[in-house]
Motif scaffolding. Sequence first.
Motif, PDB file in Angstrom:
ATOM      1  N   LEU A 101      30.113  17.692  62.986  1.00 36.10           N
ATOM      2  CA  LEU A 101      28.760  17.132  62.994  1.00 36.10           C
ATOM      3  C   LEU A 101      27.916  17.911  62.005  1.00 36.10           C
ATOM      4  CD1 LEU A 101      26.605  16.010  65.973  1.00 36.10           C
ATOM      5  CD2 LEU A 101      25.653  17.581  64.300  1.00 36.10           C
ATOM      6  N   VAL A 102      27.228  17.195  61.141  1.00 34.44           N
ATOM      7  CA  VAL A 102      26.296  17.799  60.188  1.00 34.44           C
ATOM      8  C   VAL A 102      24.948  17.100  60.357  1.00 34.44           C
ATOM      9  CG1 VAL A 102      25.719  18.029  57.738  1.00 34.44           C
ATOM     10  CG2 VAL A 102      28.066  18.480  58.515  1.00 34.44           C
ATOM     11  N   TYR A 103      23.886  17.888  60.440  1.00 35.86           N
ATOM     12  CA  TYR A 103      22.543  17.324  60.584  1.00 35.86           C
ATOM     13  C   TYR A 103      21.653  17.846  59.473  1.00 35.86           C
ATOM     14  CZ  TYR A 103      17.946  16.161  62.459  1.00 35.86           C
ATOM     15  OH  TYR A 103      16.669  15.666  62.617  1.00 35.86           O
ATOM     16  N   ALA A 104      21.013  16.921  58.758  1.00 36.19           N
ATOM     17  CA  ALA A 104      20.071  17.265  57.691  1.00 36.19           C
ATOM     18  C   ALA A 104      18.653  17.175  58.252  1.00 36.19           C
ATOM     19  CB  ALA A 104      20.245  16.314  56.513  1.00 36.19           C
ATOM     20  N   PRO A 105      17.997  18.305  58.536  1.00 37.34           N
ATOM     21  CA  PRO A 105      16.679  18.263  59.177  1.00 37.34           C
ATOM     22  C   PRO A 105      15.592  17.586  58.349  1.00 37.34           C
ATOM     23  CG  PRO A 105      17.668  20.439  59.432  1.00 37.34           C
ATOM     24  CD  PRO A 105      18.508  19.686  58.445  1.00 37.34           C
ATOM     25  N   LEU A 106      15.642  17.721  57.021  1.00 42.75           N
ATOM     26  CA  LEU A 106      14.570  17.163  56.205  1.00 42.75           C
ATOM     27  C   LEU A 106      14.528  15.642  56.299  1.00 42.75           C
ATOM     28  CD1 LEU A 106      12.297  18.027  54.194  1.00 42.75           C
ATOM     29  CD2 LEU A 106      13.893  17.404  52.382  1.00 42.75           C
TER      30      LEU A 106
ATOM     31  N   PHE B 203      17.158  26.261  51.393  1.00 46.66           N
ATOM     32  CA  PHE B 203      16.016  26.261  52.310  1.00 46.66           C
ATOM     33  C   PHE B 203      14.870  27.080  51.725  1.00 46.66           C
ATOM     34  CE2 PHE B 203      13.801  28.291  55.919  1.00 46.66           C
ATOM     35  CZ  PHE B 203      13.379  27.167  56.626  1.00 46.66           C
ATOM     36  N   LEU B 204      15.202  28.257  51.197  1.00 45.18           N
ATOM     37  CA  LEU B 204      14.180  29.122  50.626  1.00 45.18           C
ATOM     38  C   LEU B 204      13.610  28.550  49.328  1.00 45.18           C
ATOM     39  CD1 LEU B 204      15.926  32.554  51.271  1.00 45.18           C
ATOM     40  CD2 LEU B 204      13.819  31.743  52.347  1.00 45.18           C
ATOM     41  N   GLU B 205      14.470  27.878  48.556  1.00 44.57           N
ATOM     42  CA  GLU B 205      14.021  27.290  47.287  1.00 44.57           C
ATOM     43  C   GLU B 205      13.386  25.917  47.490  1.00 44.57           C
ATOM     44  OE1 GLU B 205      17.413  27.376  44.717  1.00 44.57           O
ATOM     45  OE2 GLU B 205      17.469  29.574  44.645  1.00 44.57           O
TER      46      GLU B 205
ATOM     47  N   TYR C  66       9.935  25.896  57.388  1.00 46.69           N
ATOM     48  CA  TYR C  66      10.123  25.423  56.005  1.00 46.69           C
ATOM     49  C   TYR C  66       8.818  25.571  55.229  1.00 46.69           C
ATOM     50  CZ  TYR C  66      12.084  22.395  52.326  1.00 46.69           C
ATOM     51  OH  TYR C  66      12.579  21.886  51.140  1.00 46.69           O
ATOM     52  N   LYS C  67       8.920  26.127  54.039  1.00 47.26           N
ATOM     53  CA  LYS C  67       7.783  26.351  53.138  1.00 47.26           C
ATOM     54  C   LYS C  67       6.791  27.373  53.694  1.00 47.26           C
ATOM     55  CE  LYS C  67       8.150  21.834  50.947  1.00 47.26           C
ATOM     56  NZ  LYS C  67       7.437  20.608  50.468  1.00 47.26           N
ATOM     57  N   ALA C  68       7.227  28.150  54.684  1.00 46.90           N
ATOM     58  CA  ALA C  68       6.364  29.204  55.236  1.00 46.90           C
ATOM     59  C   ALA C  68       6.781  30.560  54.664  1.00 46.90           C
ATOM     60  CB  ALA C  68       6.487  29.227  56.760  1.00 46.90           C
ATOM     61  N   ASP C  69       5.863  31.468  54.625  1.00 43.39           N
ATOM     62  CA  ASP C  69       6.186  32.840  54.204  1.00 43.39           C
ATOM     63  C   ASP C  69       6.987  33.508  55.310  1.00 43.39           C
ATOM     64  OD1 ASP C  69       4.817  32.621  51.794  1.00 43.39           O
ATOM     65  OD2 ASP C  69       2.924  33.276  52.688  1.00 43.39           O
ATOM     66  N   MET C  70       8.110  34.084  54.948  1.00 44.71           N
ATOM     67  CA  MET C  70       8.931  34.766  55.950  1.00 44.71           C
ATOM     68  C   MET C  70       9.735  35.874  55.288  1.00 44.71           C
ATOM     69  SD  MET C  70      11.965  31.966  56.609  1.00 44.71           S
ATOM     70  CE  MET C  70      10.905  30.550  56.384  1.00 44.71           C
ATOM     71  N   ALA C  71      10.111  36.846  56.093  1.00 44.05           N
ATOM     72  CA  ALA C  71      10.931  37.936  55.583  1.00 44.05           C
ATOM     73  C   ALA C  71      12.355  37.434  55.331  1.00 44.05           C
ATOM     74  CB  ALA C  71      10.950  39.082  56.596  1.00 44.05           C
TER      75      ALA C  71
END
Length: 257
Positions: free
Chosen positions: A122-127, A99-101, A29-34
Motif C-alpha cells: 500500500l502506498v499513499y500520496a498525502p498531497l 517533502f523538504l523541497e 508540510y512547508k513549515a519550519d522544522m529541525a
Amino acid sequence: MITCMTFEKILPQLIKLTADVGKVIMSFYKADMAVEMKLNKTPLTIADQRAHQLIVEGLNHLTPNVAILSEESDTATFEQRSKWQEYWLVDPLDGTQDFLEQTGEFCICIAYIKNHQAIFGLVYAPLTQTHYYGFNNKAYKQHNNIQTPLNACSATLPLRVVIGHNSTHNSKLQTHLQQLGKHQLNHLGSALKFCQIAEGVYDYYPRFGPCCEWDTAAGACILQNAGGSVHDENGTPLRYNTKNDLLSPTFFASGIH
C-alpha cells in the motif's frame, strides 16, 4: 498469520490509518522544522517520527502479534529478523528530501512480507490524497472514494523512463540509459515511480543507486500485482530479509511482466 481474506478485511482500516497519518504529515508540510541527518546521510524530521509512531500504533492494533520493521524504528538484528516468517515493512515518509523541497512527491509505504516476498503493498500520496494498493494478483488506485483497477501491461515507443531526482549523476545508470536507445526521461520522487508505472503513466524504472527494502517493497508489490515486474540484475524477483543489511539490490521495474 495474515491471509488474502485478512487483507480484504483490514484494507479499509489501513486506508483510514494512512489517510489520517497523511493529514499529520501535511500539517508539517512547508513549515519550519529541525532536520537531523541520519548515519546514512538521509534527512529525518518530526514528520517522519510522528508518522512512524502513528503507523506502528495502528498496525499493532490491527495485527497485534505481527512484527513491524520501520525505517524509523530501532532496527532488529538479522539474528532476530531471521526468525520472522512474516512482518510489516514500513517507510512512514518515503521521499523526505522531496517533502523538504516541497515537490509533493512523497508517500507512505506499507508492505507485508511473508517468506521473504511482499504479498501486500500500500502506498499513499498525502498531497493528492491518493491510495495505491495491490495483493492477490490485483492492484488498484483509490482517489475520492473511486477505486480504479491498475493494469500495467503495455509499453510505449519511445520508452517512458522514470528515475529519481538525485539519480542523474549515477554513472551505471547513465551507461544503462545510453544502451536503451531512444527514450523519454522523466523524474519523480519516492515509491510513486512504481505506482505511476502501474497506472500506465511511465513504462520503466531502473535503479542503480542505494535504497533500502522499505523504499522498495510496497511499490514493487503494487506493480507486480498490476501485471508488471521488478527484478534484479539476474532477472530474479526481489526478496526481503535475507541478509544482514537491508539494502535493495540494483533492480529494474517495468510495466511488462
